[in-house]
Enzyme design. Structure first.
Site, PDB file in Angstrom:
ATOM      1  N   ILE A  55     -29.936 -36.045   7.746  1.00  0.00           N
ATOM      2  CA  ILE A  55     -29.448 -37.306   9.454  1.00  0.00           C
ATOM      3  C   ILE A  55     -28.115 -36.483   9.747  1.00  0.00           C
ATOM      4  O   ILE A  55     -28.104 -36.881  10.677  1.00  0.00           O
ATOM      5  CB  ILE A  55     -28.762 -38.478   8.367  1.00  0.00           C
ATOM      6  CG1 ILE A  55     -29.571 -39.039   7.422  1.00  0.00           C
ATOM      7  CG2 ILE A  55     -28.072 -39.626   9.449  1.00  0.00           C
ATOM      8  CD1 ILE A  55     -30.664 -39.638   7.978  1.00  0.00           C
ATOM      9  N   GLU A  73     -25.664 -30.188   3.766  1.00  0.00           N
ATOM     10  CA  GLU A  73     -26.954 -29.366   2.857  1.00  0.00           C
ATOM     11  C   GLU A  73     -27.256 -28.840   4.040  1.00  0.00           C
ATOM     12  O   GLU A  73     -28.357 -27.928   4.407  1.00  0.00           O
ATOM     13  CB  GLU A  73     -27.569 -30.727   2.658  1.00  0.00           C
ATOM     14  CG  GLU A  73     -27.202 -31.421   1.104  1.00  0.00           C
ATOM     15  CD  GLU A  73     -27.359 -30.659   0.157  1.00  0.00           C
ATOM     16  OE1 GLU A  73     -28.557 -30.020   0.103  1.00  0.00           O
ATOM     17  OE2 GLU A  73     -26.683 -31.026  -0.821  1.00  0.00           O
ATOM     18  N   HIS A 101     -25.029 -40.692   1.125  1.00  0.00           N
ATOM     19  CA  HIS A 101     -23.858 -39.336   0.700  1.00  0.00           C
ATOM     20  C   HIS A 101     -24.031 -38.448   1.615  1.00  0.00           C
ATOM     21  O   HIS A 101     -25.038 -38.765   2.423  1.00  0.00           O
ATOM     22  CB  HIS A 101     -23.830 -39.060  -1.015  1.00  0.00           C
ATOM     23  CG  HIS A 101     -25.559 -38.586  -0.833  1.00  0.00           C
ATOM     24  ND1 HIS A 101     -26.286 -37.629  -0.581  1.00  0.00           N
ATOM     25  CD2 HIS A 101     -26.746 -39.297  -1.049  1.00  0.00           C
ATOM     26  CE1 HIS A 101     -26.998 -37.035  -0.608  1.00  0.00           C
ATOM     27  NE2 HIS A 101     -28.000 -37.929  -0.703  1.00  0.00           N
TER      28      HIS A 101
END
Length: 188
Positions: free
Chosen positions: A88, A93, A149
């Site tokens: 997103i 990450e 998150h």
């Protein structure tokens, strides 16, 4: 022997341990990409080693990490690589994934990265419009709670854009921190 394309798309996702969610999201995205790019070989990888481990132990399903997928593509003779994250935000990450791919840049003639869903303020505007459209029938007494998150600084910027709150104000990061009523909650 059939000629295999030296071009590939690596679809990188965080991952999920829920089969229904995996089939409804990650696998659909991978298939849509495969359908849109028939001249590319499609590979996938997940960034969550924890989720990869859960699936392996619980279900016997092996999902490669980004490094494992890159090594497989090198072995398969891939020379042109497009990496498309399903992340997103361009957060931790995504940055770790880019670093892993670029650590093997010498093995490819060309590497290109697609953007995560919310990479620009324009993307945020489109996402806000989509959420607003989807939940247009909320009553004044209803609240919309978005949970997730990610990288906190990116989330704070998104909250500011969603709520119109300026940079100098404290942004509520959970329901317990709210000092005034608000119809949109984002819980990290």
């Amino acid at each position: 022997m059939e000629h295999q394309s030296p071009k590939a798309i690596l679809v990188v996702s965080f991952g999920t341990s829920y089969e229904a969610s995996r089939k409804a999201t990650i696998e659909i995205i991978e298939q849509d990409i495969a359908d849109a790019f028939p001249d590319h070989r499609i590979y996938h990888a997940w960034t969550s080693k924890f989720i990869i481990s859960v699936l392996k132990k619980r279900d016997g399903i092996s999902i490669p990490t980004v490094c494992e997928a890159i090594e497989q593509m090198i072995h398969d003779g891939i020379r042109t690589l497009i990496v498309q994250p399903t992340h997103i935000l361009d957060g931790i990450e995504n940055n770790i994934m880019k670093k892993a791919v670029l650590s093997r840049r010498d093995a490819f003639d060309q590497i290109a990265f697609g953007a995560p869903l919310l990479a620009t303020p324009g993307d945020e505007t489109h996402a806000i419009a989509a959420v607003t459209s989807e939940f247009k029938n909320l009553k004044e007494t209803d609240a919309l709670v978005l949970m997730g998150h990610g990288t906190t600084h990116q989330i704070i910027l998104l909250i500011q854009n969603l709520t119109g709150i300026s940079n100098h104000l404290d942004i509520p990061m959970s329901l317990s921190e709210l000092s005034r009523p608000i119809r949109l909650f984002i819980i990290l």
